[in-house]
Design an enzyme around this catalytic site. Structure first.
Site, mmCIF file in Angstrom:
data_model
loop_
_atom_site.group_PDB
_atom_site.id
_atom_site.type_symbol
_atom_site.label_atom_id
_atom_site.label_comp_id
_atom_site.label_asym_id
_atom_site.label_seq_id
_atom_site.Cartn_x
_atom_site.Cartn_y
_atom_site.Cartn_z
ATOM 1 C CG ASP A 38 -2.155 0.906 0.961
ATOM 2 O OD1 ASP A 38 -3.250 0.357 0.745
ATOM 3 O OD2 ASP A 38 -1.993 2.140 0.973
ATOM 4 C CB SER A 73 3.707 4.165 -6.485
ATOM 5 O OG SER A 73 2.800 4.468 -7.541
ATOM 6 C CB VAL A 74 0.691 -0.357 -8.577
ATOM 7 C CG1 VAL A 74 0.576 -1.291 -7.380
ATOM 8 C CG2 VAL A 74 -0.463 0.643 -8.620
ATOM 9 C CB SER A 152 -15.567 -1.209 -11.113
ATOM 10 O OG SER A 152 -16.666 -0.430 -10.680
ATOM 11 C CE1 TYR A 165 -12.397 2.779 -9.616
ATOM 12 C CE2 TYR A 165 -14.635 2.352 -10.354
ATOM 13 C CZ TYR A 165 -13.573 2.064 -9.514
ATOM 14 O OH TYR A 165 -13.705 1.076 -8.570
ATOM 15 C CE LYS A 169 -11.325 -0.526 -10.632
ATOM 16 N NZ LYS A 169 -10.215 -1.272 -9.992
ATOM 17 C CB ALA A 197 -17.209 -3.308 -0.689
ATOM 18 N NE ARG A 200 -8.499 5.096 1.718
ATOM 19 C CZ ARG A 200 -7.352 5.747 1.661
ATOM 20 N NH1 ARG A 200 -7.143 6.778 2.455
ATOM 21 N NH2 ARG A 200 -6.399 5.375 0.834
#
Length: 301
Positions: A38, A73-74, A152, A165, A169, A197, A200
């Site tokens: 992370d 960081s990916v 997603s 996004y 995805k 889900a 945050r």
């Protein structure tokens, strides 16, 4: 049959909180050694701190499991390669990747800055690509791999304010389709998980009485099945609040409209027949589109 990950090594990205944390805890509880990755940034990707990953590692160790933290960081391929090497040096192999790291930069497309579009693609899509690329030789050599990419419903079906996004995805589904085909001979199985889900990133979107039902832990069973030894491949599971669905990219039977000057008008007239979902299929590869068109062209008229 119990899903057992004893002796397996897993990398979970974006595992400092929310879904990733639950994935990491669940894999560890079932015997996996887990590298908890992370960056520790904010929801929009800004900032960074290794503390979030370390906290999850501490939880796993307190429960008797084995884990270590990583703050890469990916978006940084060299850092991702070093992350994979960290796991291999410590544990000798990597069996499971749960690519979960992500950020949000939501705005309507009209108001969206291109830099925000590019950054979301970079984290979600290229982040997953970097992880898969760094792990591919490891999994190929050991003739075993289980990769779970986080897609997603925003990509599968669209969602207002999430053009960046959603594009990222849905691109992950395309990545899955080909990696699953290429990985088959090495027993590398690649699947997608579309979670619903409260994290945050999303908690403000849920009615108050449903916040608990849609907790991230409800998505974990689908992840474990997709990451397990008997996992399917090229499967997209959607999961939330205890419900699980499968999503597919399908191909209708279609219709032959021919060529020539009148073809566009014939298609306009027959559009409903082309879109008719009766008898639709889930192609095993992209070649099946051409095969179906060949069938239509050769059909007697």
């Amino acid at each position: 049959m119990t899903l057992d990950f004893s002796g397996r090594v897993a990398i979970v990205t974006g595992a400092g909180g929310g879904l990733g944390r639950q994935h990491a805890l669940a894999l560890a509880a079932r015997g996996a050694k887990v590298l908890v990755n992370d960056l520790g940034g904010a929801v929009d990707g800004s900032g960074g701190s290794a503390g979030a990953a370390q906290k999850v590692v501490d939880e796993i160790r307190a429960a008797g499991g084995e884990a270590m933290a990583n703050g890469a960081s990916v978006t940084d391929f060299a850092a991702v390669q070093a992350m994979v090497q960290q796991a291999v040096d410590a544990w000798g192999r990597v069996d499971v990747l749960v690519s979960n790291a992500g950020i949000l930069r939501d705005k309507s497309f009209a108001k969206m800055d291109l830099a925000d579009f590019r950054l979301v693609l970079d984290v979600h899509l290229m982040g997953a690509v970097h992880c898969c690329k760094a792990l591919w030789p490891v999994m190929t050599q050991q003739k075993y791999g289980r990769i779970v990419l986080t897609t997603s419903s925003s990509g599968l079906y669209g969602n207002f304010g999430q053009a960046n996004y959603g594009a990222a995805k849905m691109a992950l589904v395309g990545l899955m389709q080909t990696l699953a085909i290429e990985g088959m001979k090495h027993d590398i199985r690649v699947n997608c998980l579309a979670p619903t889900a409260t994290t945050r990133m999303t908690e403000s979107l849920f009615p108050p009485d449903m916040v608990e039902a849609f907790g991230p832990e409800a998505v974990v069973p689908a992840m474990l099945v997709l990451a397990g030894q008997d996992a399917p491949t090229r499967t997209t599971l959607c999961a939330g609040a205890g419900g699980v669905e499968a999503a597919n990219v399908t191909l209708t039977q279609g219709a032959w409209i021919g060529r020539g000057p009148g073809a566009p008008e014939r298609l306009q007239e027959r559009l409903e027949a082309v879109r008719d979902r009766r008898g639709e299929t889930v192609p095993a590869s992209g070649a099946e589109q051409g095969a179906n068109e060949l069938r239509l062209a050769r059909a007697p008229r």
